[in-house]
Design a protein around this motif. Sequence first.
Motif, PDB file in Angstrom:
ATOM      1  N   UNK B  80      55.391  23.007  40.131  1.00 25.04           N
ATOM      2  CA  UNK B  80      53.986  22.754  40.424  1.00 25.04           C
ATOM      3  C   UNK B  80      53.739  23.259  41.838  1.00 25.04           C
ATOM      4  N   UNK B  81      52.600  23.887  42.080  1.00 22.26           N
ATOM      5  CA  UNK B  81      52.285  24.292  43.445  1.00 22.26           C
ATOM      6  C   UNK B  81      50.881  23.826  43.799  1.00 22.26           C
ATOM      7  N   UNK B  82      50.816  22.789  44.647  1.00 23.15           N
ATOM      8  CA  UNK B  82      49.522  22.251  45.062  1.00 23.15           C
ATOM      9  C   UNK B  82      48.990  22.945  46.315  1.00 23.15           C
ATOM     10  N   UNK B  83      49.802  23.809  46.914  1.00 21.91           N
ATOM     11  CA  UNK B  83      49.434  24.336  48.229  1.00 21.91           C
ATOM     12  C   UNK B  83      48.587  25.605  48.158  1.00 21.91           C
ATOM     13  N   UNK B  84      48.304  26.134  46.934  1.00 24.12           N
ATOM     14  CA  UNK B  84      47.718  27.476  46.847  1.00 24.12           C
ATOM     15  C   UNK B  84      46.343  27.597  47.516  1.00 24.12           C
ATOM     16  N   UNK B  85      45.476  26.588  47.374  1.00 22.42           N
ATOM     17  CA  UNK B  85      44.147  26.666  47.975  1.00 22.42           C
ATOM     18  C   UNK B  85      44.225  26.709  49.489  1.00 22.42           C
ATOM     19  N   UNK B  86      45.016  25.812  50.062  1.00 23.14           N
ATOM     20  CA  UNK B  86      45.179  25.772  51.507  1.00 23.14           C
ATOM     21  C   UNK B  86      45.859  27.037  51.999  1.00 23.14           C
ATOM     22  N   UNK B  87      46.831  27.525  51.209  1.00 23.86           N
ATOM     23  CA  UNK B  87      47.539  28.738  51.597  1.00 23.86           C
ATOM     24  C   UNK B  87      46.568  29.912  51.661  1.00 23.86           C
ATOM     25  N   UNK B  88      45.654  29.990  50.676  1.00 21.66           N
ATOM     26  CA  UNK B  88      44.666  31.069  50.671  1.00 21.66           C
ATOM     27  C   UNK B  88      43.814  31.006  51.936  1.00 21.66           C
ATOM     28  N   UNK B  89      43.377  29.790  52.316  1.00 23.02           N
ATOM     29  CA  UNK B  89      42.549  29.636  53.521  1.00 23.02           C
ATOM     30  C   UNK B  89      43.336  30.079  54.748  1.00 23.02           C
ATOM     31  N   UNK B  90      44.609  29.672  54.812  1.00 22.64           N
ATOM     32  CA  UNK B  90      45.439  30.013  55.964  1.00 22.64           C
ATOM     33  C   UNK B  90      45.661  31.529  56.048  1.00 22.64           C
ATOM     34  N   UNK B  91      46.004  32.142  54.908  1.00 20.37           N
ATOM     35  CA  UNK B  91      46.230  33.587  54.900  1.00 20.37           C
ATOM     36  C   UNK B  91      44.950  34.333  55.288  1.00 20.37           C
ATOM     37  N   UNK B  92      43.808  33.876  54.768  1.00 14.01           N
ATOM     38  CA  UNK B  92      42.535  34.522  55.109  1.00 14.01           C
ATOM     39  C   UNK B  92      42.304  34.427  56.613  1.00 14.01           C
ATOM     40  N   UNK B  93      42.572  33.256  57.183  1.00 16.15           N
ATOM     41  CA  UNK B  93      42.381  33.061  58.624  1.00 16.15           C
ATOM     42  C   UNK B  93      43.263  33.994  59.438  1.00 16.15           C
ATOM     43  N   UNK B  94      44.535  34.076  59.061  1.00 18.41           N
ATOM     44  CA  UNK B  94      45.463  34.937  59.830  1.00 18.41           C
ATOM     45  C   UNK B  94      45.065  36.400  59.685  1.00 18.41           C
ATOM     46  N   UNK B  95      44.707  36.809  58.450  1.00 21.76           N
ATOM     47  CA  UNK B  95      44.297  38.203  58.254  1.00 21.76           C
ATOM     48  C   UNK B  95      43.114  38.561  59.141  1.00 21.76           C
ATOM     49  N   UNK B  96      42.135  37.675  59.174  1.00 18.86           N
ATOM     50  CA  UNK B  96      40.939  37.938  59.982  1.00 18.86           C
ATOM     51  C   UNK B  96      41.315  38.055  61.458  1.00 18.86           C
ATOM     52  N   UNK B  97      42.185  37.144  61.926  1.00 17.16           N
ATOM     53  CA  UNK B  97      42.568  37.181  63.335  1.00 17.16           C
ATOM     54  C   UNK B  97      43.337  38.451  63.668  1.00 17.16           C
ATOM     55  N   UNK B  98      44.249  38.858  62.761  1.00 14.98           N
ATOM     56  CA  UNK B  98      45.040  40.071  63.005  1.00 14.98           C
ATOM     57  C   UNK B  98      44.123  41.295  63.070  1.00 14.98           C
ATOM     58  N   UNK B  99      43.214  41.397  62.100  1.00 14.18           N
ATOM     59  CA  UNK B  99      42.319  42.569  62.062  1.00 14.18           C
ATOM     60  C   UNK B  99      41.439  42.592  63.305  1.00 14.18           C
ATOM     61  N   UNK B 100      40.867  41.428  63.650  1.00 18.68           N
ATOM     62  CA  UNK B 100      40.005  41.377  64.829  1.00 18.68           C
ATOM     63  C   UNK B 100      40.766  41.773  66.094  1.00 18.68           C
ATOM     64  N   UNK B 101      42.046  41.367  66.167  1.00 24.36           N
ATOM     65  CA  UNK B 101      42.829  41.659  67.369  1.00 24.36           C
ATOM     66  C   UNK B 101      43.183  43.137  67.453  1.00 24.36           C
TER      67      UNK B 101
END
Lengths: 318, 340
Positions: B80-101
């Motif tokens: 079972x993986x309950x973390x997928x929604x939070x993981x998506x939010x976290x990955x989206x956040x990091x991607x945005x920060x990396x691209x912006x930087x």
Amino acid sequence: MRFRHMLMAAAAVTAMALSPSAFAQDKTYTIGVSVPSADHGWTGGVDYFAQQTIASLSKTYPNLKFVLATAGDPGKQASDLEDMVATRNIDALVILPGDPDALTSPIMRVKKAGKFVTVVDRKLSQPGVEDLYVAGDNPGLGRTTGEYFVSRFPDGGNIVVLRGLPIPIDKERVDAFNQAIANSKIKVLASQFANWNRDDGFKVMQDFLSRFPKIDAVWAQDDDTAIGAIAAIKQAHRENQIWVVGGAGMKQAIKQVMDGSKLVPIDVGYDPGMVGTAIELTALKFETGLPMRGSFIVRSPLITQANAAEYYHPDSPY
Amino acid sequence: MPRADPSLPAAANPPGRGPKLRLNLHLLGPLLALILLVVLGASLNGNFLSPANIANVLARSSFTGIIAVGATFVITSGGLDLSVGSMAAFLAGVMIMVINALVPQFGVGFGVIAIGMAVGLVLGALAGVGNGLLITRGRIEAFIVTLGTMGIFRSLVTFLANGGTLSLNFDVMDAYRPAYYGTVAGIPVPVIVFALVAILGELAMRRTPFGRHCSAIGSNEQVARYSAIHVDRVRLLTYVLQGVLVAVATLLYVPRLGSASSTTGVLWELEAIAAVIIGGTTLRGGYGRVWGTVIGVVILSLIDNILNLTNVVSPYLNGAFQGVIIILAVLLQRSRRATS
């Protein structure tokens, strides 16, 4: 020896009673601040303004100590209150209750322990618990927005409404809005909950766009929802036919109003900075001894291009 | 080991695999629910079957859809993986920060977006490795591990966004937009990616040893172990696959609104699990089908869509309507099996 101590104490008490400022300098006070954790943009703003206000007050009044706690759910917030009273010996509590009904009796216990209680934004289920009530104007937000819609559509128009979550705040806003447009020719085509959320705003707006060929304006009630709705409108290439009003005063929305956007002509404020107002007033109660018991309603202002700069906080996360 | 393989899925299958007629009814359950829902939608609103509306619904389904394909493997192997929604939010956040930087140094272009995407995929795989190792090596229940990482990822994205919203650089947004809004031969890009993931997933589940091992482990871990299946390795792989697919979904999500916040991906884990179960995979593991998951995801999206296209149900009853449809969809397949 004993007698002399008592005499000195009596003199000290007299001196304190005579001069409130001297009174303030001598004693240390602890103010507990309890706010919901940053689970969406607006509460993020609340946390930011709480931290800012505490930092600046600690500098101005070295005799004030603050305890800040953020809670993700009502149970945690109630435990925070118990800890503040039992272990931190607070003199006053400033609280923005995540769920006011659930937190009414925990707050009453704090009040019974003889603390000064300030409640922010949400009304408790029992009247008269708090000493000071600082809140935004929810019906005002709906009314101000409704009046703006009426002024823009003297000959009528088709609008859709994206509501928030099914809780009393949303109902107060929507009822006041409906009342304000009741005698106009504005037609509300449909309204649906979008949960004050960007993704839901996008989805609901997409569906409204495929359902109604002619929409003149959208009331999204919240700036996050409005961002989602605008993305959907742009995808359908209808950004020249529709304008959108959000609410609450997110910095990106206010920036657009400031720049004279046609798509986002105005915003209506519901400032998370009200938590700062509440902390300041509570601190002043101890520092000045002036009367601070009562209600303070922060207005929901109409933010137009002319006054947008006043409401623009570029450093705030919200 | 190769000899052990064919016998295992047979053992893994519930007794529903009986005579041919019953099998078909069981198989067609979710499809039947989908058809009923489409008929209902079409009769309530004339625009329901318009190409634009169908494109909207399918494109929206793609995020939870791609994640649910991964969840099918995790659940089939008894995890079972309950973390997928939070993981998506976290990955989206990091991607945005990396691209912006990177934009000030490298300018706006496909290169910057490609780096952002690569970072997202690598991080997603690493997050999956973390979940998987804690479950297989740490010997902790999947529910507890992923409940923990769910909280961790959610807090991290709130922390990165300082309680607010991370927004993608405006100029990059223009370059990246086609990844969600673009079309190839009239089909939206996210729908194409979703279809590819689903087809590859179905092939992996049916035709590869990996898919068969997942069923075997979910059906009976002890027997699978005695059959010389590397149980821990297969388990770990399902979580890594889940992490990578969450990253793929995030790559498509970021260009939609160009932002990530603590409200991103809330309850996606429940939607994904619900879609998997509606599609006919068993929650306790042992049997999974990817095509069913795809239908489950589309059913869930259609419910929302129909509610928005009509005024029949009071908005206060949205949740009840969803609940009834979900239960009905599963009832359609299970009741046939119970009577068999």
